[in-house]
Design a protein around this motif. Structure first.
Motif, PDB file in Angstrom:
ATOM      1  N   ALA A   1     -23.135 -30.608 -41.055  1.00  0.00           N
ATOM      2  CA  ALA A   1     -22.089 -30.820 -40.052  1.00  0.00           C
ATOM      3  C   ALA A   1     -22.557 -31.795 -38.967  1.00  0.00           C
ATOM      4  N   ILE A   2     -23.827 -31.709 -38.591  1.00  0.00           N
ATOM      5  CA  ILE A   2     -24.380 -32.635 -37.597  1.00  0.00           C
ATOM      6  C   ILE A   2     -24.420 -34.047 -38.174  1.00  0.00           C
ATOM      7  N   ALA A   3     -24.838 -34.165 -39.434  1.00  0.00           N
ATOM      8  CA  ALA A   3     -24.865 -35.482 -40.084  1.00  0.00           C
ATOM      9  C   ALA A   3     -23.469 -36.088 -40.122  1.00  0.00           C
ATOM     10  N   ARG A   4     -22.479 -35.275 -40.443  1.00  0.00           N
ATOM     11  CA  ARG A   4     -21.091 -35.762 -40.483  1.00  0.00           C
ATOM     12  C   ARG A   4     -20.633 -36.223 -39.099  1.00  0.00           C
ATOM     13  N   ALA A   5     -21.041 -35.501 -38.065  1.00  0.00           N
ATOM     14  CA  ALA A   5     -20.667 -35.887 -36.703  1.00  0.00           C
ATOM     15  C   ALA A   5     -21.313 -37.206 -36.288  1.00  0.00           C
ATOM     16  N   LEU A   6     -22.498 -37.498 -36.843  1.00  0.00           N
ATOM     17  CA  LEU A   6     -23.265 -38.678 -36.420  1.00  0.00           C
ATOM     18  C   LEU A   6     -23.030 -39.905 -37.284  1.00  0.00           C
ATOM     19  N   VAL A   7     -22.489 -39.739 -38.477  1.00  0.00           N
ATOM     20  CA  VAL A   7     -22.412 -40.856 -39.414  1.00  0.00           C
ATOM     21  C   VAL A   7     -21.541 -41.996 -38.894  1.00  0.00           C
ATOM     22  N   GLY A   8     -20.573 -41.674 -38.041  1.00  0.00           N
ATOM     23  CA  GLY A   8     -19.721 -42.704 -37.461  1.00  0.00           C
ATOM     24  C   GLY A   8     -20.329 -43.398 -36.261  1.00  0.00           C
ATOM     25  N   GLU A   9     -21.582 -43.025 -35.929  1.00  0.00           N
ATOM     26  CA  GLU A   9     -22.319 -43.598 -34.801  1.00  0.00           C
ATOM     27  C   GLU A   9     -21.554 -43.467 -33.480  1.00  0.00           C
TER      28      GLU A   9
ATOM     29  N   ILE B   1     -24.545 -35.437 -25.245  1.00  0.00           N
ATOM     30  CA  ILE B   1     -24.321 -34.187 -25.968  1.00  0.00           C
ATOM     31  C   ILE B   1     -23.637 -33.200 -25.032  1.00  0.00           C
ATOM     32  N   ILE B   2     -22.504 -32.665 -25.468  1.00  0.00           N
ATOM     33  CA  ILE B   2     -21.781 -31.641 -24.704  1.00  0.00           C
ATOM     34  C   ILE B   2     -21.678 -30.406 -25.584  1.00  0.00           C
TER      35      ILE B   2
ATOM     36  N   VAL C   1     -21.307 -36.599 -28.614  1.00  0.00           N
ATOM     37  CA  VAL C   1     -21.235 -35.519 -29.599  1.00  0.00           C
ATOM     38  C   VAL C   1     -20.846 -34.243 -28.874  1.00  0.00           C
ATOM     39  N   ILE C   2     -19.763 -33.617 -29.340  1.00  0.00           N
ATOM     40  CA  ILE C   2     -19.284 -32.366 -28.760  1.00  0.00           C
ATOM     41  C   ILE C   2     -19.522 -31.244 -29.764  1.00  0.00           C
ATOM     42  N   ALA C   3     -20.235 -30.212 -29.341  1.00  0.00           N
ATOM     43  CA  ALA C   3     -20.596 -29.116 -30.236  1.00  0.00           C
ATOM     44  C   ALA C   3     -20.017 -27.804 -29.708  1.00  0.00           C
ATOM     45  N   ASP C   4     -19.254 -27.130 -30.544  1.00  0.00           N
ATOM     46  CA  ASP C   4     -18.629 -25.860 -30.173  1.00  0.00           C
ATOM     47  C   ASP C   4     -19.447 -24.715 -30.761  1.00  0.00           C
ATOM     48  N   GLU C   5     -20.188 -24.025 -29.915  1.00  0.00           N
ATOM     49  CA  GLU C   5     -21.039 -22.902 -30.348  1.00  0.00           C
ATOM     50  C   GLU C   5     -21.831 -23.283 -31.608  1.00  0.00           C
TER      51      GLU C   5
ATOM     52  N   ILE D   1     -19.036 -31.119 -33.785  1.00  0.00           N
ATOM     53  CA  ILE D   1     -19.800 -30.125 -34.540  1.00  0.00           C
ATOM     54  C   ILE D   1     -19.164 -28.765 -34.266  1.00  0.00           C
ATOM     55  N   PHE D   2     -18.826 -28.028 -35.328  1.00  0.00           N
ATOM     56  CA  PHE D   2     -18.105 -26.770 -35.170  1.00  0.00           C
ATOM     57  C   PHE D   2     -18.983 -25.576 -35.535  1.00  0.00           C
ATOM     58  N   GLN D   3     -18.652 -24.430 -34.957  1.00  0.00           N
ATOM     59  CA  GLN D   3     -19.446 -23.221 -35.147  1.00  0.00           C
ATOM     60  C   GLN D   3     -19.506 -22.804 -36.617  1.00  0.00           C
ATOM     61  N   GLN D   4     -18.385 -22.876 -37.307  1.00  0.00           N
ATOM     62  CA  GLN D   4     -18.325 -22.440 -38.706  1.00  0.00           C
ATOM     63  C   GLN D   4     -18.451 -23.606 -39.680  1.00  0.00           C
TER      64      GLN D   4
END
Length: 235
Positions: free
Chosen positions: A161-169, A204-205, A173-177, A90-93
């Motif tokens: 963006a969160i949905a895209r990060a999770l769709v691959g199960e 979650i990181i 999950v790494i989130a940058d800002e 998950i990216f900031q922008q």
């Protein structure tokens, strides 16, 4: 048992003869199901650490074990598969593609999986559609599934963006800002969503410089000048 183990990791960058030590002997263990904040000011090394954890970059020295597997021994195709299946980003922008609908943005990791992963991991078009619909529904955006990013608010785009990060199960999950581009109210909603994801067993990181965001996490790792200066449970 640790899901992530880093031992004595070093990352040096050389620019015009000047050596920058982005990571200086970092060692850390992260267990499955933890929610961890990696804190530090700009230039502290936290983004470099994110890149290492997400196998987006390789260290100069040191070891990285992901689910007890030494990452340095994996091929480039193995690493690409990890980024597709094991780790979600998950990216900031937001990093959404403006010309794609919300559905098309979210399904991208599964499209790539079908192109580059082994046959046994490929999904049918029907399976992809079902999984994408379910995850978009989970983040509360089913009525926006055919819209484009520009038609959504910042908070809604981050949910995509969160949905895209999770769709691959993924397991991690790494989130940058993840709230850096959002107002306070929307940022709180995004963090509550990440907490719900963590309660379902995902690791979650979160890389952040924001004390309020770090407070949502059960553990906080502080980095300064490429070194871990503190690693403790959050108050």
């Amino acid at each position: 048992m640790s899901q992530i183990t880093i031992k004595d990791m070093v990352k040096r960058y050389v620019t015009c003869g000047t050596v920058t030590m982005a990571l200086d002997g970092v060692s850390v263990d992260i267990n499955e199901g933890e929610m961890v904040a990696i804190m530090g000011p700009s230039g502290s090394g936290k983004t470099t650490m994110l890149n290492m954890l997400g196998v987006l970059d390789t260290p100069t020295n040191g070891e990285y074990f992901l689910n007890q597997t030494p990452v340095e021994k994996l091929s480039s195709s193995n690493l690409a598969e990890i980024r597709n299946k094991t780790i979600g980003f998950i990216f900031q922008q937001f990093a959404l593609i403006d010309e794609y609908t919300i559905q098309e943005n979210v399904e991208l990791p599964l499209v790539y999986r079908n192109l580059y992963c082994s046959r046994k991991d490929r999904l049918s078009r029907g399976e992809i559609k079902k999984r994408v619909y379910n995850i978009i529904n989970d983040v509360g955006l089913k009525e926006h599934i055919n819209k484009y990013p520009a038609q959504l608010s910042g908070g809604q785009q981050q949910r995509v963006a969160i949905a895209r990060a999770l769709v691959g199960e993924p397991d991690i999950v790494i989130a940058d800002e993840p709230t850096g581009a959002l107002d306070q109210k929307t940022g709180k909603e995004v963090m509550e969503l990440l907490m719900d994801i963590n309660k379902k067993g995902k690791t979650i990181i979160i890389v952040t410089h924001d004390e309020k965001i770090a407070a949502y996490c059960k553990r906080r790792i502080d980095i300064l000048d490429g070194k871990i200066i503190s690693d403790k449970a959050s108050a």
